[in-house]
Design a protein around this motif. Structure first.
Motif, PDB file in Angstrom:
ATOM      1  N   LYS A   4       0.862  -1.177   0.000  1.00  0.00           N
ATOM      2  CA  LYS A   4       0.000   0.000   0.000  1.00  0.00           C
ATOM      3  C   LYS A   4       0.899   1.227   0.000  1.00  0.00           C
ATOM      4  CE  LYS A   4      -3.920   2.078   2.399  1.00  0.00           C
ATOM      5  NZ  LYS A   4      -4.806   1.976   3.557  1.00  0.00           N
ATOM      6  N   VAL A   5       0.734   2.059  -1.025  1.00  0.00           N
ATOM      7  CA  VAL A   5       1.550   3.252  -1.196  1.00  0.00           C
ATOM      8  C   VAL A   5       0.641   4.471  -1.033  1.00  0.00           C
ATOM      9  CG1 VAL A   5       3.038   4.541  -2.758  1.00  0.00           C
ATOM     10  CG2 VAL A   5       3.083   2.043  -2.775  1.00  0.00           C
ATOM     11  N   VAL A   6       1.059   5.409  -0.176  1.00  0.00           N
ATOM     12  CA  VAL A   6       0.330   6.656   0.036  1.00  0.00           C
ATOM     13  C   VAL A   6       1.334   7.804   0.026  1.00  0.00           C
ATOM     14  CG1 VAL A   6      -1.545   5.588   1.351  1.00  0.00           C
ATOM     15  CG2 VAL A   6       0.458   6.437   2.552  1.00  0.00           C
ATOM     16  N   TYR A   7       0.812   9.006   0.086  1.00  0.00           N
ATOM     17  CA  TYR A   7       1.701  10.168   0.114  1.00  0.00           C
ATOM     18  C   TYR A   7       1.164  11.212   1.076  1.00  0.00           C
ATOM     19  CZ  TYR A   7      -1.586  12.533  -3.059  1.00  0.00           C
ATOM     20  OH  TYR A   7      -2.698  13.103  -3.620  1.00  0.00           O
ATOM     21  N   LEU A   8       2.049  12.152   1.424  1.00  0.00           N
ATOM     22  CA  LEU A   8       1.655  13.261   2.279  1.00  0.00           C
ATOM     23  C   LEU A   8       2.440  14.499   1.891  1.00  0.00           C
ATOM     24  CD1 LEU A   8       3.540  14.031   5.230  1.00  0.00           C
ATOM     25  CD2 LEU A   8       3.627  11.598   4.894  1.00  0.00           C
ATOM     26  N   ASP A   9       1.891  15.644   2.228  1.00  0.00           N
ATOM     27  CA  ASP A   9       2.561  16.927   2.007  1.00  0.00           C
ATOM     28  C   ASP A   9       3.249  17.283   3.322  1.00  0.00           C
ATOM     29  OD1 ASP A   9       3.369  19.514   1.557  1.00  0.00           O
ATOM     30  OD2 ASP A   9       1.483  20.131   0.617  1.00  0.00           O
ATOM     31  N   ILE A  10       4.526  16.959   3.426  1.00  0.00           N
ATOM     32  CA  ILE A  10       5.263  17.111   4.689  1.00  0.00           C
ATOM     33  C   ILE A  10       5.354  18.574   5.115  1.00  0.00           C
ATOM     34  CG2 ILE A  10       7.564  17.153   3.654  1.00  0.00           C
ATOM     35  CD1 ILE A  10       6.663  15.397   6.929  1.00  0.00           C
ATOM     36  N   ASP A  11       5.517  19.483   4.165  1.00  0.00           N
ATOM     37  CA  ASP A  11       5.598  20.905   4.524  1.00  0.00           C
ATOM     38  C   ASP A  11       4.274  21.380   5.126  1.00  0.00           C
ATOM     39  OD1 ASP A  11       8.201  21.050   3.560  1.00  0.00           O
ATOM     40  OD2 ASP A  11       7.545  21.603   1.547  1.00  0.00           O
ATOM     41  N   PHE A  12       3.166  20.991   4.499  1.00  0.00           N
ATOM     42  CA  PHE A  12       1.842  21.365   5.002  1.00  0.00           C
ATOM     43  C   PHE A  12       1.599  20.726   6.366  1.00  0.00           C
ATOM     44  CE2 PHE A  12      -2.814  20.990   5.261  1.00  0.00           C
ATOM     45  CZ  PHE A  12      -3.183  22.294   4.974  1.00  0.00           C
TER      46      PHE A  12
END
Length: 169
Positions: free
Chosen positions: A26-34
């Motif tokens: 399962k691959v997801v992403y996030l906006d680390i700066d936000f």
């Protein structure tokens, strides 16, 4: 069995094996700066950094105004004092200006270093929560949004992580 049949059999098994393996990840992403700037703890860290940086830049502005006034005084005295004295005043001013520029450069580098250390400390603080979230949701890979060309918004877990981190603080 011919060579063609062997290769075809190998390819069929390979594609089934690869598709089976990728289905489990399962691959997801996030906006680390936000994420960093919108969690409660992140807001506190960035506010503290901004106040510290603003304080330093106000000091720089005050010192630059003093230097500008001194420069204007030297220029105004150009026709009043002797050439030797004027040259000495200009030389002293240039030395003072050089020291100021070096000092300002060191302070800016120090501010950058402090910012990087604070952000690293913030990341170390929230990293266990992110790892726990990944384990609980069977996530294999977590990517940063800025390194993704295009992706479905359903795979963005930034808001979920902000809620989780804010609950813990």
């Amino acid at each position: 069995m011919s060579l063609f049949t062997k290769i075809l059999t190998f390819l069929v098994f390979y594609f089934f094996a690869v598709s089976n393996v990728t289905a489990e990840n399962k691959v997801v992403y996030l906006d680390i700066d936000f994420l960093l700037s919108n969690t409660n703890v992140g807001k506190k860290v960035f506010l503290k950094l901004k106040e510290n940086e603003n304080s330093k830049f106000n000091e720089f502005n005050i010192e630059e105004k003093k230097l500008k006034e001194e420069e204007n005084k030297i220029l105004a005295s150009k026709n009043i004092i002797a050439k030797d004295q004027l040259d000495q005043n200009i030389k002293n001013f240039k030395e003072k200006l050089k020291k100021y520029k070096n000092s300002k450069s060191r302070e800016i580098d120090n501010l950058k270093k402090i910012r990087n250390e604070e952000i690293l400390e913030l990341l170390n603080l929230i990293n266990p929560k992110i790892e726990k979230y990944m384990k609980e949701n069977s996530i294999s890979i977590l990517l940063d949004k800025k390194n993704i060309f295009i992706a479905d918004k359903n795979y963005d877990i930034t808001s979920d992580l902000i809620k989780l981190i804010n609950q813990g603080n």
